[in-house]
Design an enzyme around this catalytic site. Structure first.
Site, PDB file in Angstrom:
ATOM      1  N   TYR A  68       0.825  -1.218   0.000  1.00 26.21           N
ATOM      2  CA  TYR A  68       0.000   0.000   0.000  1.00 26.21           C
ATOM      3  C   TYR A  68       0.858   1.267   0.000  1.00 26.21           C
ATOM      4  O   TYR A  68       0.519   2.254  -0.657  1.00 26.21           O
ATOM      5  CB  TYR A  68      -1.009  -0.022   1.170  1.00 26.21           C
ATOM      6  N   ASN A 108     -12.384   2.783  -6.780  1.00 28.30           N
ATOM      7  CA  ASN A 108     -10.968   3.142  -6.661  1.00 28.30           C
ATOM      8  C   ASN A 108     -10.674   3.775  -5.308  1.00 28.30           C
ATOM      9  O   ASN A 108     -11.505   4.492  -4.753  1.00 28.30           O
ATOM     10  CB  ASN A 108     -10.570   4.111  -7.772  1.00 28.30           C
ATOM     11  N   ASP A 110      -7.777   5.592  -4.998  1.00 29.88           N
ATOM     12  CA  ASP A 110      -6.656   6.504  -5.280  1.00 29.88           C
ATOM     13  C   ASP A 110      -6.931   7.970  -4.986  1.00 29.88           C
ATOM     14  O   ASP A 110      -5.999   8.780  -4.891  1.00 29.88           O
ATOM     15  CB  ASP A 110      -6.161   6.331  -6.725  1.00 29.88           C
ATOM     16  N   HIS A 125     -14.841   1.224  -1.892  1.00 29.73           N
ATOM     17  CA  HIS A 125     -13.789   0.331  -1.364  1.00 29.73           C
ATOM     18  C   HIS A 125     -12.778   1.065  -0.488  1.00 29.73           C
ATOM     19  O   HIS A 125     -11.660   0.597  -0.311  1.00 29.73           O
ATOM     20  CB  HIS A 125     -13.073  -0.387  -2.521  1.00 29.73           C
ATOM     21  N   CYS A 156      -6.488   3.433  20.331  1.00 31.02           N
ATOM     22  CA  CYS A 156      -6.379   2.187  21.108  1.00 31.02           C
ATOM     23  C   CYS A 156      -4.942   1.687  21.256  1.00 31.02           C
ATOM     24  O   CYS A 156      -4.700   0.703  21.954  1.00 31.02           O
ATOM     25  CB  CYS A 156      -7.179   1.064  20.440  1.00 31.02           C
ATOM     26  N   ALA A 241     -10.845   5.569 -21.491  1.00 28.02           N
ATOM     27  CA  ALA A 241     -11.703   6.561 -20.840  1.00 28.02           C
ATOM     28  C   ALA A 241     -11.271   7.991 -21.153  1.00 28.02           C
ATOM     29  O   ALA A 241     -12.112   8.862 -21.391  1.00 28.02           O
ATOM     30  CB  ALA A 241     -11.697   6.323 -19.333  1.00 28.02           C
TER      31      ALA A 241
HETATM   32  C1  BJW Z   1      -9.728   0.745 -18.942  1.00 25.10           C
HETATM   33  C2  BJW Z   1      -8.593   1.434 -19.342  1.00 25.10           C
HETATM   34  C3  BJW Z   1      -8.759   2.747 -19.801  1.00 25.10           C
HETATM   35  C4  BJW Z   1      -8.001  -0.550 -18.709  1.00 25.10           C
HETATM   36  N1  BJW Z   1      -9.979   3.286 -19.831  1.00 25.10           N
HETATM   37  N2  BJW Z   1     -10.918   1.295 -18.983  1.00 25.10           N
HETATM   38  C5  BJW Z   1     -21.218 -12.574  -5.650  1.00 25.10           C
HETATM   39  C6  BJW Z   1     -20.705 -13.446  -6.581  1.00 25.10           C
HETATM   40  C7  BJW Z   1     -19.373 -13.857  -6.499  1.00 25.10           C
HETATM   41  C8  BJW Z   1     -18.528 -13.404  -5.494  1.00 25.10           C
HETATM   42  C9  BJW Z   1     -19.043 -12.518  -4.570  1.00 25.10           C
HETATM   43  C10 BJW Z   1     -20.364 -12.126  -4.662  1.00 25.10           C
HETATM   44  N3  BJW Z   1     -20.591 -11.254  -3.656  1.00 25.10           N
HETATM   45  C11 BJW Z   1     -19.441 -11.094  -2.956  1.00 25.10           C
HETATM   46  C12 BJW Z   1     -18.481 -11.869  -3.483  1.00 25.10           C
HETATM   47  C13 BJW Z   1     -17.088 -11.997  -2.997  1.00 25.10           C
HETATM   48  C14 BJW Z   1     -16.163 -10.886  -3.454  1.00 25.10           C
HETATM   49  C15 BJW Z   1     -16.145 -10.876  -4.977  1.00 25.10           C
HETATM   50  O1  BJW Z   1     -16.758 -10.053  -5.623  1.00 25.10           O
HETATM   51  N4  BJW Z   1     -15.386 -11.796  -5.552  1.00 25.10           N
HETATM   52  C16 BJW Z   1     -15.295 -11.908  -7.003  1.00 25.10           C
HETATM   53  C17 BJW Z   1     -13.954 -11.341  -7.477  1.00 25.10           C
HETATM   54  C18 BJW Z   1     -15.420 -13.368  -7.357  1.00 25.10           C
HETATM   55  N5  BJW Z   1     -16.575  -9.608  -2.912  1.00 25.10           N
HETATM   56  C19 BJW Z   1     -16.184  -9.224  -1.711  1.00 25.10           C
HETATM   57  O2  BJW Z   1     -15.498  -9.938  -1.002  1.00 25.10           O
HETATM   58  C20 BJW Z   1     -16.673  -7.885  -1.236  1.00 25.10           C
HETATM   59  N6  BJW Z   1     -17.215  -8.026   0.080  1.00 25.10           N
HETATM   60  C21 BJW Z   1     -18.317  -8.687   0.327  1.00 25.10           C
HETATM   61  O3  BJW Z   1     -19.034  -9.141  -0.539  1.00 25.10           O
HETATM   62  O4  BJW Z   1     -18.598  -8.770   1.668  1.00 25.10           O
HETATM   63  C22 BJW Z   1     -19.739  -9.511   2.105  1.00 25.10           C
HETATM   64  C23 BJW Z   1     -19.912  -9.185   3.561  1.00 25.10           C
HETATM   65  C24 BJW Z   1     -21.107  -8.648   3.986  1.00 25.10           C
HETATM   66  C25 BJW Z   1     -21.277  -8.359   5.339  1.00 25.10           C
HETATM   67  C26 BJW Z   1     -20.241  -8.604   6.248  1.00 25.10           C
HETATM   68  C27 BJW Z   1     -19.041  -9.125   5.799  1.00 25.10           C
HETATM   69  C28 BJW Z   1     -18.868  -9.418   4.445  1.00 25.10           C
HETATM   70  C29 BJW Z   1     -15.526  -6.896  -1.088  1.00 25.10           C
HETATM   71  C30 BJW Z   1     -14.811  -6.665  -2.364  1.00 25.10           C
HETATM   72  C31 BJW Z   1     -13.574  -5.785  -2.094  1.00 25.10           C
HETATM   73  C32 BJW Z   1     -12.692  -5.632  -3.327  1.00 25.10           C
HETATM   74  N7  BJW Z   1     -11.461  -5.045  -2.920  1.00 25.10           N
HETATM   75  C33 BJW Z   1     -10.487  -4.647  -3.945  1.00 25.10           C
HETATM   76  C34 BJW Z   1      -9.224  -4.121  -3.207  1.00 25.10           C
HETATM   77  C35 BJW Z   1      -9.538  -2.728  -2.651  1.00 25.10           C
HETATM   78  C36 BJW Z   1      -8.380  -2.102  -1.971  1.00 25.10           C
HETATM   79  C37 BJW Z   1      -7.223  -1.870  -2.888  1.00 25.10           C
HETATM   80  O5  BJW Z   1      -7.312  -1.093  -3.857  1.00 25.10           O
HETATM   81  O6  BJW Z   1      -6.183  -2.483  -2.633  1.00 25.10           O
HETATM   82  O7  BJW Z   1     -11.028  -3.651  -4.796  1.00 25.10           O
HETATM   83  S1  BJW Z   1     -10.087  -5.982  -5.088  1.00 25.10           S
HETATM   84  C38 BJW Z   1      -9.964  -4.939  -6.504  1.00 25.10           C
HETATM   85  O8  BJW Z   1     -11.047  -5.244  -7.446  1.00 25.10           O
HETATM   86  C39 BJW Z   1     -10.230  -3.527  -5.999  1.00 25.10           C
HETATM   87  C40 BJW Z   1     -11.054  -2.949  -7.110  1.00 25.10           C
HETATM   88  O9  BJW Z   1     -11.780  -1.823  -6.632  1.00 25.10           O
HETATM   89  C41 BJW Z   1     -11.906  -4.101  -7.521  1.00 25.10           C
HETATM   90  C42 BJW Z   1     -12.501  -3.975  -8.899  1.00 25.10           C
HETATM   91  O10 BJW Z   1     -11.484  -3.935  -9.868  1.00 25.10           O
HETATM   92  P1  BJW Z   1     -11.695  -3.080 -11.181  1.00 25.10           P
HETATM   93  O11 BJW Z   1     -11.842  -1.666 -10.836  1.00 25.10           O
HETATM   94  O12 BJW Z   1     -12.780  -3.678 -11.981  1.00 25.10           O
HETATM   95  O13 BJW Z   1     -10.260  -3.227 -11.875  1.00 25.10           O
HETATM   96  P2  BJW Z   1      -9.706  -4.344 -12.875  1.00 25.10           P
HETATM   97  O14 BJW Z   1      -8.249  -4.219 -12.891  1.00 25.10           O
HETATM   98  O15 BJW Z   1     -10.271  -5.681 -12.584  1.00 25.10           O
HETATM   99  O16 BJW Z   1     -10.301  -3.914 -14.280  1.00 25.10           O
HETATM  100  C43 BJW Z   1      -9.868  -2.746 -14.929  1.00 25.10           C
HETATM  101  C44 BJW Z   1     -10.719  -2.528 -16.151  1.00 25.10           C
HETATM  102  O17 BJW Z   1     -10.328  -1.285 -16.725  1.00 25.10           O
HETATM  103  C45 BJW Z   1     -10.568  -3.606 -17.230  1.00 25.10           C
HETATM  104  O18 BJW Z   1     -11.859  -4.020 -17.661  1.00 25.10           O
HETATM  105  C46 BJW Z   1      -9.832  -2.893 -18.358  1.00 25.10           C
HETATM  106  O19 BJW Z   1     -10.205  -3.358 -19.652  1.00 25.10           O
HETATM  107  C47 BJW Z   1     -10.243  -1.458 -18.113  1.00 25.10           C
HETATM  108  N8  BJW Z   1      -9.300  -0.439 -18.604  1.00 25.10           N
HETATM  109  N9  BJW Z   1      -7.484   0.658 -19.243  1.00 25.10           N
HETATM  110  C48 BJW Z   1     -11.019   2.585 -19.464  1.00 25.10           C
HETATM  111  N10 BJW Z   1      -7.671   3.525 -20.275  1.00 25.10           N
END
Ligand code: BJW
Length: 252
Positions: A68, A108, A110, A125, A156, A241
């Site tokens: 991080y 994001n 960031d 997030h 704490c 984008a």
């Molecule tokens: C461009 C570009 C350009 C490139 N212009 N575009 C239902 C079904 C299945 C699983 C689950 C479900 N419900 C929950 C889950 C589990 C899990 C999940 O979703 N898993 C799946 C992956 C299978 N979800 C969770 O665990 C969530 N929590 C939860 O559900 O809790 C339940 C609960 C309830 C009550 C009590 C306790 C628990 C939490 C999810 C947290 C995700 N965290 C992260 C890390 C955040 C911190 C950090 O930044 O370090 O978030 S993981 C990572 O993925 C990050 C992102 O925000 C997130 C999404 O990623 P994103 O933004 O889509 O990025 P990329 O890289 O994947 O894609 C980039 C895209 O940009 C691509 O498409 C490119 O083509 C495009 N691109 N250049 C425009 N110039």
């Protein structure tokens, strides 16, 4: 071809009273912030999914913090791009009469939407720039780029962790409530730069679409494999984008 798709997308968004905007890592890619599921998804040979979870922090807090802190150093050198700026200007125009006519939910951490001057950002997030007490959950801002010792909370005296949402963790209540309110209000959705695979973020757009509202998606999908219809099956503007969003949201 792209010109006619942008025109089609503008026609889809024009009559909307309230637009839900969901952004992901791709909106910041042209600012120099690595995405997750592309080639930048590894850090020192570790896939991000090995690090972005509470078990990793429990067993390797120093490693997770170093990841991080390095990301903070990267983002500190980045500036908002044309897509962030166009979204901020569009939101300001749509809020001009005091009646909210849209909401921006970002996955994001960031802070680039905020730095572009976006009037209201729902941080789904968390934030790269906040620490959370691992005992009581209290958060504080932290812009440090190095921690010689792991940070300890002033409340704490417990270990602090990054103030972000990891896999298996709940979305912050206020962000979830605000996002669900936006889904209820929305009669269109605009999705920019997300693979659309992480829930519940992706479900926000799916809900708007299930209610019959139009969805516009901006994504170049170079190596990510979104399929033929994009992640959400709406009007897919296939390109970066920074080039597309300013044209999509330009004033008439
Ligand atoms: C461009 C570009 C350009 C490139 N212009 N575009 C239902 C079904 C299945 C699983 C689950 C479900 N419900 C929950 C889950 C589990 C899990 C999940 O979703 N898993 C799946 C992956 C299978 N979800 C969770 O665990 C969530 N929590 C939860 O559900 O809790 C339940 C609960 C309830 C009550 C009590 C306790 C628990 C939490 C999810 C947290 C995700 N965290 C992260 C890390 C955040 C911190 C950090 O930044 O370090 O978030 S993981 C990572 O993925 C990050 C992102 O925000 C997130 C999404 O990623 P994103 O933004 O889509 O990025 P990329 O890289 O994947 O894609 C980039 C895209 O940009 C691509 O498409 C490119 O083509 C495009 N691109 N250049 C425009 N110039």
């Amino acid at each position: 071809m792209l010109d006619s798709r942008i025109a089609e997308a503008r026609r889809a968004l024009a009559p909307a009273r309230f637009v839900l905007v969901l952004t992901g890592a791709g909106v910041s890619a042209e600012s120099g912030v690595p995405t997750f599921r592309g080639p930048g998804g590894y850090w020192r040979n570790r896939h991000f999914s090995e690090l972005a979870n509470p078990d990793a922090f429990a067993s390797e807090p120093r490693t997770v913090w170093d990841w991080y802190l390095e990301r903070r150093s990267t983002v500190r050198l980045c500036t908002p791009n044309a897509a962030h700026a166009a979204l901020a200007a569009w939101a300001a125009r749509r809020h001009a009469d005091g009646e909210p006519r849209g909401a921006l939910v970002t996955q994001n951490v960031d802070g680039l939407h905020e730095r572009a001057g976006h009037p209201e950002v729902i941080r789904f997030h968390g934030s790269l720039w906040r620490n959370r007490c691992s005992a009581c959950g209290a958060e504080r801002e932290d812009e440090a780029l190095h921690h010689a010792e792991l940070p300890v909370s002033p409340c704490c005296g417990a270990l602090e962790r990054p103030g972000v949402v990891w896999f298996g963790e709940a979305i912050p209540r206020a962000a979830l409530d605000a996002a669900y309110d936006a889904v209820q209000a929305a009669d269109a959705a605009l999705v920019i730069g997300t693979a659309g695979v992480v829930y519940p973020a992706a479900a926000l757009v799916e809900s708007v679409r299930a209610a019959g509202a139009p969805v516009v998606e901006v994504n170049p999908d170079e190596d990510y494999g979104l399929g033929e219809r994009g992640a959400f099956g709406g009007v897919w503007l296939r390109g970066p984008a920074g080039a597309i969003v300013p044209r999509l949201l330009a004033e008439d």
